[in-house]
Design a protein around this motif. Structure first.
Motif, mmCIF file in Angstrom:
data_model
loop_
_atom_site.group_PDB
_atom_site.id
_atom_site.type_symbol
_atom_site.label_atom_id
_atom_site.label_comp_id
_atom_site.label_asym_id
_atom_site.label_seq_id
_atom_site.Cartn_x
_atom_site.Cartn_y
_atom_site.Cartn_z
ATOM 1 N N ASN B 45 0.832 -1.197 0.000
ATOM 2 C CA ASN B 45 0.000 0.000 0.000
ATOM 3 C C ASN B 45 0.867 1.247 0.000
ATOM 4 O OD1 ASN B 45 -2.737 0.004 -0.102
ATOM 5 N ND2 ASN B 45 -2.987 -0.696 2.026
ATOM 6 N N LYS B 49 1.501 2.460 -6.937
ATOM 7 C CA LYS B 49 1.003 1.677 -8.079
ATOM 8 C C LYS B 49 -0.211 2.338 -8.728
ATOM 9 C CE LYS B 49 0.128 -2.027 -5.619
ATOM 10 N NZ LYS B 49 0.251 -1.567 -4.239
ATOM 11 N N SER B 50 -1.183 2.690 -7.894
ATOM 12 C CA SER B 50 -2.385 3.339 -8.449
ATOM 13 C C SER B 50 -2.046 4.696 -9.046
ATOM 14 C CB SER B 50 -3.437 3.528 -7.361
ATOM 15 O OG SER B 50 -3.886 2.279 -6.911
ATOM 16 N N GLU B 92 -9.445 1.370 -9.607
ATOM 17 C CA GLU B 92 -9.553 0.785 -8.278
ATOM 18 C C GLU B 92 -10.956 1.022 -7.716
ATOM 19 O OE1 GLU B 92 -6.678 2.454 -5.611
ATOM 20 O OE2 GLU B 92 -6.916 0.831 -4.171
ATOM 21 N N ASP B 168 -6.663 -1.962 -11.926
ATOM 22 C CA ASP B 168 -6.176 -1.537 -10.618
ATOM 23 C C ASP B 168 -6.888 -2.346 -9.535
ATOM 24 O OD1 ASP B 168 -5.047 -0.274 -8.496
ATOM 25 O OD2 ASP B 168 -5.508 1.772 -9.165
ATOM 26 N N GLU B 169 -6.175 -3.274 -8.931
ATOM 27 C CA GLU B 169 -6.693 -4.116 -7.830
ATOM 28 C C GLU B 169 -8.034 -4.770 -8.167
ATOM 29 O OE1 GLU B 169 -4.921 -4.546 -5.109
ATOM 30 O OE2 GLU B 169 -3.718 -2.741 -4.778
ATOM 31 N N SER B 171 -9.015 -7.729 -7.824
ATOM 32 C CA SER B 171 -9.466 -8.798 -6.910
ATOM 33 C C SER B 171 -9.771 -8.284 -5.511
ATOM 34 C CB SER B 171 -8.396 -9.886 -6.826
ATOM 35 O OG SER B 171 -7.334 -9.473 -5.998
ATOM 36 N N LEU B 172 -9.597 -6.974 -5.306
ATOM 37 C CA LEU B 172 -9.725 -6.421 -3.955
ATOM 38 C C LEU B 172 -11.116 -6.652 -3.370
ATOM 39 C CD1 LEU B 172 -7.831 -4.757 -2.073
ATOM 40 C CD2 LEU B 172 -9.153 -2.758 -2.749
ATOM 41 N N GLU B 200 -1.706 -5.105 -8.501
ATOM 42 C CA GLU B 200 -2.343 -6.019 -7.553
ATOM 43 C C GLU B 200 -1.578 -6.096 -6.239
ATOM 44 O OE1 GLU B 200 -4.574 -8.010 -6.489
ATOM 45 O OE2 GLU B 200 -6.025 -7.908 -8.122
ATOM 46 N N GLN B 201 -2.334 -6.420 -5.171
ATOM 47 C CA GLN B 201 -1.676 -6.736 -3.907
ATOM 48 C C GLN B 201 -1.679 -8.238 -3.669
ATOM 49 O OE1 GLN B 201 -2.025 -4.292 -0.441
ATOM 50 N NE2 GLN B 201 -3.411 -2.916 -1.532
ATOM 51 N N ASN B 202 -2.462 -8.930 -4.512
ATOM 52 C CA ASN B 202 -2.544 -10.378 -4.410
ATOM 53 C C ASN B 202 -1.352 -10.959 -5.174
ATOM 54 O OD1 ASN B 202 -3.386 -13.038 -4.385
ATOM 55 N ND2 ASN B 202 -5.544 -12.405 -4.481
ATOM 56 N N THR B 206 -0.919 -13.040 -8.885
ATOM 57 C CA THR B 206 -0.497 -12.113 -9.933
ATOM 58 C C THR B 206 0.770 -12.612 -10.613
ATOM 59 O OG1 THR B 206 -1.440 -10.285 -8.697
ATOM 60 C CG2 THR B 206 0.156 -9.730 -10.390
#
Lengths: 309, 243
Positions: B45, B49-50, B92, B168-169, B171-172, B200-202, B206
């Motif tokens: 975070n 990225k975003s 996002e 942008d994310e 899967s969030l 992604e944060q996953n 990813t």
């Protein structure tokens, strides 16, 4: 209830609905500007006043019927609104100011300038457009000979109302069926997401300010046959528009229509049963009641039904 | 305008500095995305990225550096023209027009040019990719479940006939079974010829589908490599996979 009382009540409701239809048109212009720009346009009534003077001048010089003058006043008001947005409101929106509401204060200033310009040009005399159908009316007893009660329907009020309905239907079609209308709604809901869809957000804002101004300019033409005109006439309609916008829920077009009708009926009831001079008080009673009990307006009630929250 | 030759990358971000007010959030950031690749930006975070995606879409402007898309310098292109050029950003948190119907949301994805002309046809294709959306086409987008809303967001992006699609994310906040479905869809979009830039944060899933990835930390690229290499990297394992 005796027939005389029913007669008064029904007549009051009819007048209220006719007034409410015109109010809805004023509120619609204000609410679409609110939706897209996120500001309350406090010069809205003054833009309507400009529309009324345009119709008045066309009537006085060319004997053009005020209903026909919509075709002139609406495009001119569209231009005026678009220019105000592009050259006055937009530059102020971009400035980081101490007061986040400085664009709203700007619209107050624009309203003052318009009212004072009108005073310079037309003096502060009260004027009317003496159309020949001004006092014409239809009576219930003409259609139904044996009617126990008598109701009248004023010709100019009814025609103005019908025009308001047609314009509102046209606006509804535009907003719900055309790409441009959908782009405007998208911009109002989420301007960054709209930009990602390829919507030219800057242009939509200018267009919407123009459209809102054109709507209230048309409302001005519709009021001319039934109302008197003077340079400061706009102030009360700005307040009316503001109350309707709050009543309907900021930015909600459907809410503005309901809000306009409710306010028209409420004012009419106040005028009949409390006293002519109390109608503006009635307006603010509605305003305060809505703020206290339904702060999101009609739109929040609809949303609750639709989304279950 | 330079010709878009197959040899040039689809996207070339070169040395950009980006600020929020006076605070610098991206520092001399460079990366490329090749044609029909899936490239991922991963990181914690606040790594930027975003912000990177928003800068590519023109919501933010770089103070320094240059972004080239399909042979075209983006500094000269107004942001609302990007969709027409095939550069589509699925933002996002989905950012749907929640009070509008699913169908209206899709239509707004195809407002101009070729995408507008082929709107009806593309809508049918998108509905066959996400049959659930066909059932719910008249429903307000805000009444859908989180997974369905993400499908609308992706479908709305596909309506623009993208050459490069930025996610942008995606899967969030979704249930694990839906997360897998979203990743499958992303892979399928690439397999049909669209280039993908994925934030992604996953990290594990990813890197499993990415051809290449860049690891971002505090507004800079710290590492880069193929998805498989990064999955095996000790630093990535320790910092992002909790191993």
């Amino acid at each position: 209830m005796n027939p005389a009382k029913i007669e008064v009540l029904l007549q009051t409701l009819i007048s209220g609905l006719l007034l409410g239809g015109l109010y809805a048109l004023i509120g619609l212009g204000m609410t679409i500007i609110m939706g897209v720009m996120k500001i309350i346009n406090l010069a809205h009534g003054e833009l309507m006043m400009v529309g009324m003077y345009i119709a008045y001048v066309l009537f006085a010089w060319l004997h053009l019927d005020p209903y026909l003058s919509i075709l002139v006043a609406a495009p001119l008001l569209f231009l005026l609104g678009a220019i105000i947005q592009k050259y006055l409101v937009n530059p102020v929106l971009k400035v980081d100011a101490i007061l986040p509401e400085n664009q709203v204060i700007l619209t107050v200033g624009i309203g003052m300038v318009l009212a004072n310009l009108a005073t310079m040009i037309f003096k502060s005399d009260y004027r009317t457009a003496p159309v020949d159908y001004a006092t014409k009316a239809w009576y219930l007893s003409d259609i139904w000979k044996g009617s126990p009660i008598e109701l009248s329907l004023s010709y100019p009020w009814s025609v103005s109302f019908l025009f308001a309905v047609v314009i509102t239907a046209g606006l509804w079609f535009f907003l719900s069926r055309t790409d441009m209308g959908k782009s405007i709604r998208a911009t109002a809901q989420d301007k960054d997401a709209a930009l990602l869809m390829g919507v030219n957000v800057e242009r939509m804002r200018m267009f919407t300010f123009g459209l809102g101004s054109a709507l209230v300019g048309a409302a001005g033409c519709l009021f001319l046959p039934i109302y008197y005109l003077y340079p400061d006439v706009g102030g009360q309609f700005t307040l009316t528009g503001f109350v309707i916008t709050i009543l309907g829920g900021l930015g909600s077009t459907f809410g503005a229509i309901i809000g306009g009708l409710v306010l028209g009926v409420f004012e009419s009831l106040t005028a009949t049963y409390v006293g002519m001079g109390w109608a503006p008080v009635g307006r603010f009673v509605v305003f305060v009641l809505v703020l206290v009990f339904v702060p999101g307006g009609v739109a929040s009630l609809l949303r609750r039904r639709r989304f279950g929250k | 305008m330079a010709d878009a030759t197959p040899g040039t990358p689809m996207l070339d971000v070169s040395g950009i500095d980006v600020f929020y007010g006076d605070v610098q959030v991206l520092w001399d950031l460079s990366f490329t995305v090749g044609r029909a690749e899936i490239v991922a930006l991963i990181g914690a975070n606040g790594a930027g990225k975003s912000t990177t995606l928003k800068t590519i879409s023109g919501i933010l402007r770089p103070r320094r550096g240059r972004i080239t898309y399909d042979g075209r310098a983006l500094g000269d292109v107004e942001p609302h023209r990007l969709v027409e050029l095939g550069l589509v950003h699925v933002p996002e948190a989905r950012r749907l027009f929640v009070e509008m119907s699913v169908e209206e949301n899709l239509e707004l994805g195809a407002l101009r040019g070729e995408a507008r002309r082929r709107r009806a046809e593309t809508k049918e294709q998108v509905f066959s990719l996400f049959p659930r959306l066909r059932e719910r086409r008249r429903q307000a987008a805000g009444t859908l479940s989180g997974g369905e809303q993400q499908m609308v967001a992706i479908a709305r992006g596909l309506m623009g006939l993208p050459k490069l699609m930025m996610f942008d994310e995606p899967s969030l906040g979704l249930a694990p079974i839906l997360v897998q479905e979203i990743f499958n869809v992303v892979k399928r979009i690439r397999d049909e010829g669209t280039t993908v830039l994925l934030v992604e944060q996953n990290v594990r899933q990813t890197l499993a589908i990415a051809d290449r990835a860049y690891v971002m930390e505090t507004g800079r690229v710290e590492m880069q490599g193929s998805g498989r290499d990064l999955l095996g990297d000790p630093h990535v394992k320790a910092a992002y996979l909790g191993l």
